[in-house]
Scaffold this motif. Sequence first.
Motif, mmCIF file in Angstrom:
data_model
loop_
_atom_site.group_PDB
_atom_site.id
_atom_site.type_symbol
_atom_site.label_atom_id
_atom_site.label_comp_id
_atom_site.label_asym_id
_atom_site.label_seq_id
_atom_site.Cartn_x
_atom_site.Cartn_y
_atom_site.Cartn_z
ATOM 1 N N ASP A 204 0.829 -1.214 0.000
ATOM 2 C CA ASP A 204 0.000 0.000 0.000
ATOM 3 C C ASP A 204 0.859 1.258 0.000
ATOM 4 O OD1 ASP A 204 0.825 -0.562 2.707
ATOM 5 O OD2 ASP A 204 -0.697 0.844 3.433
ATOM 6 N N GLY A 205 2.169 1.096 -0.042
ATOM 7 C CA GLY A 205 3.066 2.242 -0.054
ATOM 8 C C GLY A 205 4.317 1.940 -0.853
ATOM 9 N N GLY A 206 5.225 2.929 -0.911
ATOM 10 C CA GLY A 206 6.499 2.729 -1.571
ATOM 11 C C GLY A 206 6.499 2.997 -3.057
ATOM 12 N N GLY A 207 5.426 3.535 -3.605
ATOM 13 C CA GLY A 207 5.378 3.805 -5.044
ATOM 14 C C GLY A 207 3.949 3.852 -5.537
ATOM 15 N N ASN A 208 3.794 3.760 -6.845
ATOM 16 C CA ASN A 208 2.470 3.761 -7.459
ATOM 17 C C ASN A 208 1.803 2.409 -7.217
ATOM 18 O OD1 ASN A 208 0.268 3.574 -9.234
ATOM 19 N ND2 ASN A 208 1.229 4.926 -10.729
ATOM 20 N N ARG A 209 0.758 2.393 -6.427
ATOM 21 C CA ARG A 209 0.068 1.150 -6.091
ATOM 22 C C ARG A 209 -1.341 1.095 -6.682
ATOM 23 N NH1 ARG A 209 4.698 -0.491 -5.841
ATOM 24 N NH2 ARG A 209 5.906 -0.192 -3.921
ATOM 25 N N SER A 210 -1.554 1.818 -7.783
ATOM 26 C CA SER A 210 -2.875 1.849 -8.403
ATOM 27 C C SER A 210 -3.297 0.476 -8.913
ATOM 28 C CB SER A 210 -2.906 2.869 -9.552
ATOM 29 O OG SER A 210 -1.908 2.565 -10.516
ATOM 30 N N GLN A 211 -2.353 -0.331 -9.405
ATOM 31 C CA GLN A 211 -2.700 -1.666 -9.891
ATOM 32 C C GLN A 211 -3.097 -2.585 -8.730
ATOM 33 O OE1 GLN A 211 0.412 -3.244 -12.372
ATOM 34 N NE2 GLN A 211 0.236 -1.612 -13.898
ATOM 35 N N THR A 212 -2.447 -2.420 -7.598
ATOM 36 C CA THR A 212 -2.811 -3.193 -6.406
ATOM 37 C C THR A 212 -4.233 -2.868 -5.983
ATOM 38 O OG1 THR A 212 -0.510 -3.211 -5.658
ATOM 39 C CG2 THR A 212 -2.201 -3.675 -4.002
ATOM 40 N N VAL A 213 -4.544 -1.572 -5.961
ATOM 41 C CA VAL A 213 -5.893 -1.134 -5.596
ATOM 42 C C VAL A 213 -6.916 -1.705 -6.572
ATOM 43 C CG1 VAL A 213 -7.412 0.871 -5.390
ATOM 44 C CG2 VAL A 213 -5.082 0.973 -4.463
ATOM 45 N N ALA A 214 -6.596 -1.677 -7.854
ATOM 46 C CA ALA A 214 -7.526 -2.170 -8.868
ATOM 47 C C ALA A 214 -7.720 -3.678 -8.782
ATOM 48 C CB ALA A 214 -7.022 -1.784 -10.257
ATOM 49 N N ALA A 215 -6.671 -4.407 -8.397
ATOM 50 C CA ALA A 215 -6.749 -5.868 -8.336
ATOM 51 C C ALA A 215 -7.458 -6.371 -7.090
ATOM 52 C CB ALA A 215 -5.336 -6.456 -8.380
ATOM 53 N N LEU A 216 -7.449 -5.589 -6.038
ATOM 54 C CA LEU A 216 -7.919 -6.064 -4.736
ATOM 55 C C LEU A 216 -9.382 -6.521 -4.717
ATOM 56 C CD1 LEU A 216 -7.014 -6.602 -1.868
ATOM 57 C CD2 LEU A 216 -7.533 -4.218 -1.298
ATOM 58 N N PRO A 217 -10.331 -5.775 -5.275
ATOM 59 C CA PRO A 217 -11.726 -6.240 -5.208
ATOM 60 C C PRO A 217 -11.933 -7.617 -5.833
ATOM 61 C CG PRO A 217 -11.653 -3.929 -5.825
ATOM 62 C CD PRO A 217 -10.232 -4.429 -5.883
ATOM 63 N N THR A 218 -11.326 -7.874 -6.977
ATOM 64 C CA THR A 218 -11.479 -9.188 -7.628
ATOM 65 C C THR A 218 -10.876 -10.291 -6.776
ATOM 66 O OG1 THR A 218 -11.421 -8.173 -9.821
ATOM 67 C CG2 THR A 218 -10.966 -10.534 -9.695
ATOM 68 N N ILE A 219 -9.722 -10.024 -6.185
ATOM 69 C CA ILE A 219 -9.075 -11.018 -5.326
ATOM 70 C C ILE A 219 -9.956 -11.340 -4.129
ATOM 71 C CG2 ILE A 219 -7.138 -11.381 -3.743
ATOM 72 C CD1 ILE A 219 -5.416 -9.748 -5.739
ATOM 73 N N LEU A 220 -10.484 -10.316 -3.480
ATOM 74 C CA LEU A 220 -11.313 -10.538 -2.297
ATOM 75 C C LEU A 220 -12.613 -11.253 -2.656
ATOM 76 C CD1 LEU A 220 -10.898 -7.147 -0.384
ATOM 77 C CD2 LEU A 220 -9.604 -9.264 -0.115
ATOM 78 N N LYS A 221 -13.251 -10.796 -3.716
ATOM 79 C CA LYS A 221 -14.524 -11.398 -4.120
ATOM 80 C C LYS A 221 -14.345 -12.869 -4.482
ATOM 81 C CE LYS A 221 -16.137 -9.863 -7.974
ATOM 82 N NZ LYS A 221 -16.769 -8.931 -8.954
ATOM 83 N N THR A 222 -13.264 -13.170 -5.206
ATOM 84 C CA THR A 222 -13.030 -14.552 -5.642
ATOM 85 C C THR A 222 -12.682 -15.459 -4.469
ATOM 86 O OG1 THR A 222 -12.243 -13.741 -7.775
ATOM 87 C CG2 THR A 222 -11.706 -16.019 -7.207
ATOM 88 N N LEU A 223 -11.810 -14.998 -3.595
ATOM 89 C CA LEU A 223 -11.431 -15.822 -2.450
ATOM 90 C C LEU A 223 -12.617 -16.047 -1.516
ATOM 91 C CD1 LEU A 223 -7.842 -14.534 -1.602
ATOM 92 C CD2 LEU A 223 -8.496 -16.640 -2.769
ATOM 93 N N LYS A 224 -13.432 -15.036 -1.342
ATOM 94 C CA LYS A 224 -14.627 -15.223 -0.515
ATOM 95 C C LYS A 224 -15.569 -16.233 -1.153
ATOM 96 C CE LYS A 224 -15.260 -11.591 2.704
ATOM 97 N NZ LYS A 224 -16.333 -10.887 3.412
ATOM 98 N N ALA A 225 -15.714 -16.162 -2.470
ATOM 99 C CA ALA A 225 -16.576 -17.116 -3.167
ATOM 100 C C ALA A 225 -16.043 -18.539 -3.041
ATOM 101 C CB ALA A 225 -16.698 -16.723 -4.642
ATOM 102 N N ARG A 226 -14.723 -18.674 -2.904
ATOM 103 C CA ARG A 226 -14.114 -19.993 -2.721
ATOM 104 C C ARG A 226 -14.194 -20.475 -1.269
ATOM 105 N NH1 ARG A 226 -8.380 -19.495 -6.077
ATOM 106 N NH2 ARG A 226 -9.260 -19.116 -8.162
ATOM 107 N N GLY A 227 -14.730 -19.644 -0.410
ATOM 108 C CA GLY A 227 -14.925 -20.049 0.973
ATOM 109 C C GLY A 227 -13.818 -19.676 1.932
#
Length: 236
Positions: A204-227
């Motif tokens: 969340d720091g140390g440089g441009n983290r816009s791609q991390t922010v953009a990727a996070l919702p899909t990661i969370l939604k998918t992992l939650k769907a996997r239980g």
Amino acid sequence: MKDLRFVLAIGVCVALGLAASAAPPGRGSTATAAPQVGAAPAATTAVSTAKWVYLTFDDGPSAKYTAQILRILQAYHVRATFFEVGQNVKRYPALTRRVDQLGHSVQNHSWSHPNLTKANWSTFKYQVRTTDRYLRAQTGYTPRCLRPPYGATNRVVAKRAAMLGKKIQLWSVDPADWSRPGTSVIVRRVLSKVHTGSVILMHDGGGNRSQTVAALPTILKTLKARGYLFYPLWCQ
């Protein structure tokens, strides 16, 4: 002999009481405690079928990206662990305080992000203890986890960390989001490697983290769907 056993029993009870009182308030209770990293959960029907991961963020807090990540985590009801750099905590104390207030774990990532395998004992102590002081001022507790910058560790680093009351905490899933390989690549690298007990490294720091922010919702939604369940790390 009976008296001796009684004295020993009292000593054990006192020791357990001290250990419990040393835990940060409201954190690490048996009701909500996460399984220890690398260990199987208790063998009950409910828990043995559960899947869990530890989501971690390094190098913050950052004025731009930490706040965005916190909003996403809040929207998905996920708690994570933030390994913060002391200099950034000094610069953005309110952000560290916000991370803690939302129920996330705030842990030590050194003061200025050096390679600790190359630091002498004096520098090592300064890097850890100064960061502890600033984190404690915002959270009310002293971190027990230390994540060495770059993941650079050895026996000396581990021994020194232990002397300062810290456990080394690395990771098992690294999508290299810091290199900005693309949002879809970050998502794919996390989802293809994650399994029960994984410690996911993101930033969340140390440089441009816009791609991390953009990727996070899909990661969370998918992992939650996997239980998967999400736990913060406390290094109890």
